[in-house]
Design an enzyme around this catalytic site. Sequence first.
Site, mmCIF file in Angstrom:
data_model
loop_
_atom_site.group_PDB
_atom_site.id
_atom_site.type_symbol
_atom_site.label_atom_id
_atom_site.label_comp_id
_atom_site.label_asym_id
_atom_site.label_seq_id
_atom_site.Cartn_x
_atom_site.Cartn_y
_atom_site.Cartn_z
ATOM 1 C CB CYS A 4 19.304 88.313 57.222
ATOM 2 S SG CYS A 4 20.847 89.215 57.035
ATOM 3 C CD GLU A 19 26.819 84.051 58.911
ATOM 4 O OE1 GLU A 19 26.139 84.774 59.650
ATOM 5 O OE2 GLU A 19 27.897 83.538 59.257
HETATM 6 P P1 NAD Z 1 16.605 79.592 51.063
HETATM 7 O O1 NAD Z 1 17.013 78.889 52.296
HETATM 8 O O2 NAD Z 1 15.323 79.222 50.441
HETATM 9 O O3 NAD Z 1 17.706 79.397 49.915
HETATM 10 C C1 NAD Z 1 19.042 79.749 50.108
HETATM 11 C C2 NAD Z 1 19.911 78.954 49.137
HETATM 12 O O4 NAD Z 1 19.818 77.571 49.464
HETATM 13 C C3 NAD Z 1 19.508 79.064 47.682
HETATM 14 O O5 NAD Z 1 20.664 79.194 46.895
HETATM 15 C C4 NAD Z 1 18.801 77.747 47.407
HETATM 16 O O6 NAD Z 1 18.913 77.308 46.066
HETATM 17 C C5 NAD Z 1 19.576 76.804 48.291
HETATM 18 N N1 NAD Z 1 18.815 75.599 48.697
HETATM 19 C C6 NAD Z 1 17.475 75.417 48.691
HETATM 20 N N2 NAD Z 1 17.179 74.183 49.178
HETATM 21 C C7 NAD Z 1 18.350 73.590 49.494
HETATM 22 C C8 NAD Z 1 18.706 72.329 50.055
HETATM 23 N N3 NAD Z 1 17.785 71.417 50.397
HETATM 24 N N4 NAD Z 1 20.023 72.063 50.258
HETATM 25 C C9 NAD Z 1 20.962 72.971 49.944
HETATM 26 N N5 NAD Z 1 20.684 74.180 49.405
HETATM 27 C C10 NAD Z 1 19.392 74.494 49.192
HETATM 28 O O7 NAD Z 1 16.652 81.142 51.418
HETATM 29 P P2 NAD Z 1 16.240 82.354 50.488
HETATM 30 O O8 NAD Z 1 14.754 82.404 50.420
HETATM 31 O O9 NAD Z 1 17.024 82.323 49.230
HETATM 32 O O10 NAD Z 1 16.805 83.602 51.343
HETATM 33 C C11 NAD Z 1 16.101 84.230 52.345
HETATM 34 C C12 NAD Z 1 16.578 83.769 53.718
HETATM 35 O O11 NAD Z 1 17.970 84.039 53.845
HETATM 36 C C13 NAD Z 1 15.911 84.515 54.862
HETATM 37 O O12 NAD Z 1 15.557 83.611 55.882
HETATM 38 C C14 NAD Z 1 16.990 85.477 55.333
HETATM 39 O O13 NAD Z 1 16.863 85.882 56.683
HETATM 40 C C15 NAD Z 1 18.218 84.666 55.087
HETATM 41 N N6 NAD Z 1 19.410 85.525 54.981
HETATM 42 C C16 NAD Z 1 20.303 85.502 56.006
HETATM 43 C C17 NAD Z 1 21.422 86.333 55.970
HETATM 44 C C18 NAD Z 1 22.417 86.339 57.108
HETATM 45 O O14 NAD Z 1 23.501 86.867 56.927
HETATM 46 N N7 NAD Z 1 22.100 85.788 58.266
HETATM 47 C C19 NAD Z 1 21.630 87.175 54.868
HETATM 48 C C20 NAD Z 1 20.701 87.169 53.837
HETATM 49 C C21 NAD Z 1 19.590 86.328 53.902
#
Ligand code: NAD
Length: 505
Positions: free
Chosen positions: A274, A240
């Site tokens: 999001c 997501e």
């Molecule tokens: P992010 O991608 O930076 O981090 C998300 C998670 O991934 C965190 O727990 C982080 O620790 C982990 N992570 C970071 N690097 C990683 C790697 N290399 N491998 C595996 N895991 C890793 O996102 P964010 O800044 O925490 O959240 C914001 C983003 O989330 C926005 O783009 C938003 O649109 C999206 N979002 C989407 C939904 C949806 O339902 N589509 C809902 C909420 C947020």
Amino acid sequence: MTATPEVDLPDTGTIRNPATGAVAGKVRWTDPADVPRIAAGLREAQKEWEARGAKGRAKVLARYAVWLGEHREEIEELLINETGKSAADAVQEVPMLIGITSYYIKTMEKALAPETRPAPLAYMAVKKITVHYRPRPVVGIIAPWNFPVANALMDALGALAAGCAVLLKPSERTPLTAELLLRGWLDSGAPEVLALAQGAREVSEAVIDNSDFIQFTGSSATGVKVMERAARRLTPVSLELGGKDPMIVLEDADIELAANAAVWGGLFNAGQMCVSVERVYVLEPVYDQFVEAVVKAVKELKMGAGEGNHFGAMIDDTQVAVADRHVREAVAAGAKALTGGERADGPGSFYPPTVLVDVDHSMPCMTEETFGPTLPIMKVSSVEEAIRLANDSPYGLSASVFSRDVERAKAVALQIDAGAVNINDVVANLMCTTAPMGGWKSSGIGARFGGADGMRKFCRQETIVVPRTNVGAGGNYYNNSLNALKRMNKVMTKLALARPRRTAK
Ligand code: NAD
């Protein structure tokens, strides 16, 4: 677009309220080397959890929902301290989880029951076919920071209902509320089938390496890395990801409603959602009226954390910098900020609500995920232009269309490349637990919710085929004469051809 910067974490971290800088709490980071042991514990506990059956698990989930209801204030207080949210925004998360749980406890027994499948052809009626939903033992959930409570559990609840154990990795920016939610799970009498791994990339990777399914919510850039890592063990993923949701306002729309929807949908949670309204296309005849109504509504808003405010702080200064860059680059290229337009003075990671006009698709504010309290509005001369621009994006999470003519709005909706379109409302599909919520294009793979699918996605399907009779058993084995096998195949071909022959006429 957001992606958590790579960080080196010491053993213990201090989490600060981004609105005030005050300490919100401390967290002990998980050593990635400990993750296999945590996953093994979950794998063991999951067996008994699965054996309880859907009815037994529904009872446990119901007790947890009651605990969430009784501890709502405590959770929301910590949530506000951890994120700098306004109270108006923070109060949305716990009720959403209780609603999801309520739906699952009502439907899980039926959703997870074995399904009898009909014979595909008449001669197959000798077999009784059933499909069983068997939980994947350990589901790893990797969550973002924007809704630390909702994101921690909205998928976990479906996995737990399905009979899986859950290894939750919250965002390293918001690890505190997850600790409280886990305490509640155990305090409400639930077994140890929910555990936390706290940390950043390395811990995430260990979670991926030790889980049987990965439910990831976060940025599209990280989603790619998660899928690559999971592919090493052929672990399935549901992603997501980010969005750049468009709103289209047709000339026959209720402009007051559309303007208020844009303001709430664009600025809720400081735009860090999001499915936030990230860009608006308005038909020329109502453009001025719409912009005026939006600006008026924005000027009424109060920005600040906690009680008495509409929306609060951004999660930290790196997010403020993204919003600020999008606004500055737009203004430098000819856009106008009708409200806000630059960083707020004073302490805290705040960015004022910023309505931008005279924008176009050469500007990042219209093409990249901002994830901030900005509302760029573009005038369009036709519905076709609005649809073309709405689809001119690498993202396809959701969208909205405003028109008094619902059939016309639906026709527009079905030309938008997105996983969901709300008519005369925004964000509403997120509450529709019976329907799938998933992104197209780089907004994701798979979907959350979707009625029974919200639980079945965490299961493997096992087909059991039982003969209804022993007559004719083994008729296709080698111990029959070769002529008998030939005859049988002739008859089967004839029977299978009956429908194609009829239909082809
Ligand atoms: P992010 O991608 O930076 O981090 C998300 C998670 O991934 C965190 O727990 C982080 O620790 C982990 N992570 C970071 N690097 C990683 C790697 N290399 N491998 C595996 N895991 C890793 O996102 P964010 O800044 O925490 O959240 C914001 C983003 O989330 C926005 O783009 C938003 O649109 C999206 N979002 C989407 C939904 C949806 O339902 N589509 C809902 C909420 C947020």
